[in-house]
Design a protein around this motif. Structure first.
Motif: not given
Ligand code: SF4
Ligand code: SF4
Ligand code: SF4
Lengths: 444, 219
Positions: A43, A122, A282, A292-293, A335-336, B34-35, B38-39, B44-45, B202, B205-206, B209-210, B213-214
């Motif tokens: 996806x 996006x 990480x 996951x982590x 990244x962190x 599909x997610x 496959x992803x 989870x995130x 999209x 999700x970004x 993640x940012x 997680x980051x």
């Protein structure tokens, strides 16, 4: 300027890409491309490819684009168009010549630094797409030679630099003796079960920058840290397999790393000043292994040093005098989010701080990261000339008085060194460890 | 003429709405499965807090670095998107038609305002075409389909003013207006216009993640 579809004379510089391609046929290429796309992507790739509105807004994020006078072939979406875009459009039937060039684009003209994801409305993850392209090329046996060699080393030795087990232990003992020449009580505790932290470094440290281990030993001693290092494979936290796209080896290497820490029953891993290694421990290696982590707490040296200073464990004798500037490594900043902690260390350790712009999460990548510096001499020019904007950014900072660049990441260090030298900037480059070692009150 | 009119203003309207809504649902489910297949890590995130933080941040003009770097484009993009989305819903003509059929209505835009908005949409489309033609980084990425999409967006608005102002041939224009609007609607899920559907995913999700997680902003 390259036009879409125009005939481009490829001038592939890399031996392995050339030699590897001689074993390829059009069918083989198409099979591997379709296999990876069908079996391993889903996806995310679909959504990114379908959603991209071809607006070009990501272009200005990329130092390669900016450094090549805004040549669209170097823009993030432009690179996707020339690689994954072609693969999808032609159902994998791209042919031998084109796939060679794709390997070069994905491996040496993109640092997978994710700056462009902060520019795309996006949030399209170009770096992810480039890594899929690299994986395809890796499976086809046309990864650039030098980085392929580091991947092989990871596979055979679990470290990046073909360091043998006894060499590793010897190096640590040698550094311990050196350090004891200065401070007799300094130790590099090997295999100490139940220590508070396991300190891990990247393969090139024992090989080329062994004094960093010496310095770390002194800093740990000064701060009274209960630490250890493993004597077995798993000591190396670096990971070039992550960047060639050989995820299977990435997984093995990370597993060895986590397992070393678990075997030693430490509370957490502290890793040296490296960006990509952090990303692999990480963010990427753990995912491949299904965590996951990370399965064990893990912090980067920046966070570690900031905490030691905040807790008063490190006493500063005299702040570092020459004016410094700070390069924010993508992998620990984008990244962190360690940029403020890094600034805290600077404020506590340096007299004079000059920001470079852009900075923090918007900083330009050094152009060495993402495995590009590991693609070796054939691509030194690609990355140094591909980062004119970094040179200009550094030059602007220099004119404001900065003399020393702090780059708390190994690859950044190497990359910036090359940029400084190539452009005759005459600036010093240091790790936080270098600065701390110089200015802290050392134990007797 | 009359039968065409009836066809375009009756069954085709229904068809286009069904294709639009059905297609959107299909696309979303398809992507969702599909997610999962496959992803699965995406689930989870995904972080609602950081996802929405990013989605909303990118919906506010000038709130991201890139938007501030390109003020003209930022203004044009926002105004354009607002007009494209709001005009069809709040233009008097559409509301009266719905009122005639179902006897429901909602506030409409004053005519001069809808006129201005129509012109803005058409002008923005021209702006985007010019951008695609003259800016090398956009030109490099542009495919024929990108122009087609712009034409598809502009068509209902051009024919709309034409019909509304009763220029020559406005009867045909009315039919073309309805037809092009229907094509546009039906095409959304199946062309790059689906960025409208996938934007929240999209971007979200970004953002997740940012943010989660980051621990860093993504704008
Ligand atoms: S180098 Fe960085 S900014 Fe450029 S395309 Fe790659 S990830 Fe994006
Ligand atoms: S900014 Fe995003 S949508 Fe626009 S061209 Fe780049 S990747 Fe595509
Ligand atoms: S080497 Fe440094 S600046 Fe370059 S990608 Fe890695 S972390 Fe980023």
């Amino acid at each position: 300027m390259r036009e879409p579809g125009a005939d481009v004379k490829y001038n592939i510089k890399d031996d392995d890409i050339i030699k590897g391609a001689s074993f390829l046929t059009d069918d083989k290429i198409a099979n591997v491309i379709n296999e990876v796309i069908k079996n391993e992507t889903g996806a995310k790739l679909r959504a990114y490819v379908d959603t991209c509105v071809h607006c070009g807004l990501c272009s200005e994020a990329c130092h390669f684009y900016l450094s090549h006078d805004n040549d669209p072939a170097y823009s993030p979406a432009g690179k996707v168009k020339q690689t994954m875009g072609e693969m999808l459009k032609k159902n994998g039937n791209v042919g031998v010549e084109a796939i060679q060039r794709m390997s070069e684009i994905a491996s040496t003209e993109c640092n997978v630094c994710k700056r462009c994801s902060m520019f795309c409305p996006f949030g399209i993850d170009i770096a992810y797409i480039m890594l899929v392209v690299r994986r395809i090329c890796n499976k086809l046996g046309i990864s650039p030679k030098y980085i392929q060699d580091t991947e092989n080393s990871h596979a055979a030795t679990m470290n990046q630099m073909w360091v043998k087990e006894d060499e590793w232990v010897d190096t640590l003992q040698w550094q311990e003796e050196e350090a004891q020449g200065e401070i007799p009580t300094v130790r590099i505790p090997l295999e100490k079960e139940g220590a508070e932290i396991m300190y891990s470094v990247i393969g090139p440290e024992p090989k080329f920058r062994a004094q960093l281990i010496y310095q770390a030993a002194v800093i740990h001693k000064a701060a009274g840290v209960d630490w250890t290092m493993p004597a077995t494979p798993g000591w190396d936290n670096s990971d070039m397999a992550m960047y060639t796209g050989n995820n299977e080896i990435m997984g093995r290497v990370k597993k060895a790393h986590y397992e070393a820490a678990m075997r030693l029953k430490v509370k957490k891993i502290v890793m040296g000043e490296c960006g990509h290694a952090f990303r692999s421990v990480y963010d990427m290696g753990n995912r491949w292994l299904g965590w996951k982590m990370p399965p064990i707490p893990m912090i980067h040296a920046i966070e570690f040093y900031a905490d030691l200073i905040r807790d008063g464990k490190l006493k500063i004798k005299k702040k570092y005098e020459p004016p410094v500037t700070l390069h924010d490594p993508c992998n620990v900043v984008r990244g962190r989010g360690l940029h403020e902690k890094a600034r805290y260390i600077v404020s506590q350790t340096c007299e004079n701080f000059i920001e470079m712009t852009p900075n923090r999460e918007h900083n330009y990548c050094c152009s060495a990261g993402g495995g590009v510096i590991n693609c070796g001499p054939p691509y030194t020019k690609t990355r140094v000339e591909g980062n004119k904007v970094k040179a200009e950014q550094l030059f602007r900072t220099k004119t404001k008085g900065a003399k020393t660049i702090i780059a708390p990441c190994h690859n950044c260090h190497g990359g910036i060194e090359d940029i400084v030298e190539y452009n005759g900037l005459h600036m010093d480059i240091k790790f936080f460890g270098d600065i701390l070692y110089e200015i802290i009150e050392k134990p007797e | 003429m009359h039968t065409i009119y009836n066809f375009v203003s009756g069954p085709l309207v229904w068809a286009s709405f069904i294709i639009f809504i059905g297609g959107t649902i299909y696309k979303l489910f398809n992507m969702g499965f599909l997610v999962k297949k496959k992803d699965v890590a995406v689930y989870a995130y995904a972080s609602p807090y950081f996802g929405f933080r990013s989605i909303f941040r990118w919906l506010v003009p000038f709130s991201t670095l890139n938007m501030r770097k390109r003020p003209l484009l930022t203004v044009v993009s926002f105004v354009f998107h607002i007009c494209v989305l709001a005009l069809p819903i709040f233009v008097l003509g559409h509301i009266s038609l719905i009122n005639e059929s179902w006897n429901i209505r909602w506030p409409h835009l004053p005519d001069p305002v809808s006129d201005a908005m129509t012109i803005i949409v058409i002008a923005s489309c021209i702006f985007f075409v010019v951008r695609r033609k003259v800016m090398p980084e956009v030109k490099f990425l542009t495919e024929t389909s990108d122009y087609l999409i712009l034409a598809m967006v502009a068509a209902p608005f051009i024919t709309g003013t034409w019909a509304y102002n009763q220029f020559a041939g406005y009867k045909i224009a009315t039919i073309l207006h309805m037809l092009s609007g229907e094509i546009l609607l039906a095409a959304i899920p199946f062309t790059r216009l689906s960025h409208m559907i996938f934007y929240p995913f999209t971007r979200g999700y970004m953002g997740s993640e940012f943010g989660a997680v980051r621990h860093v902003r993504d704008w």
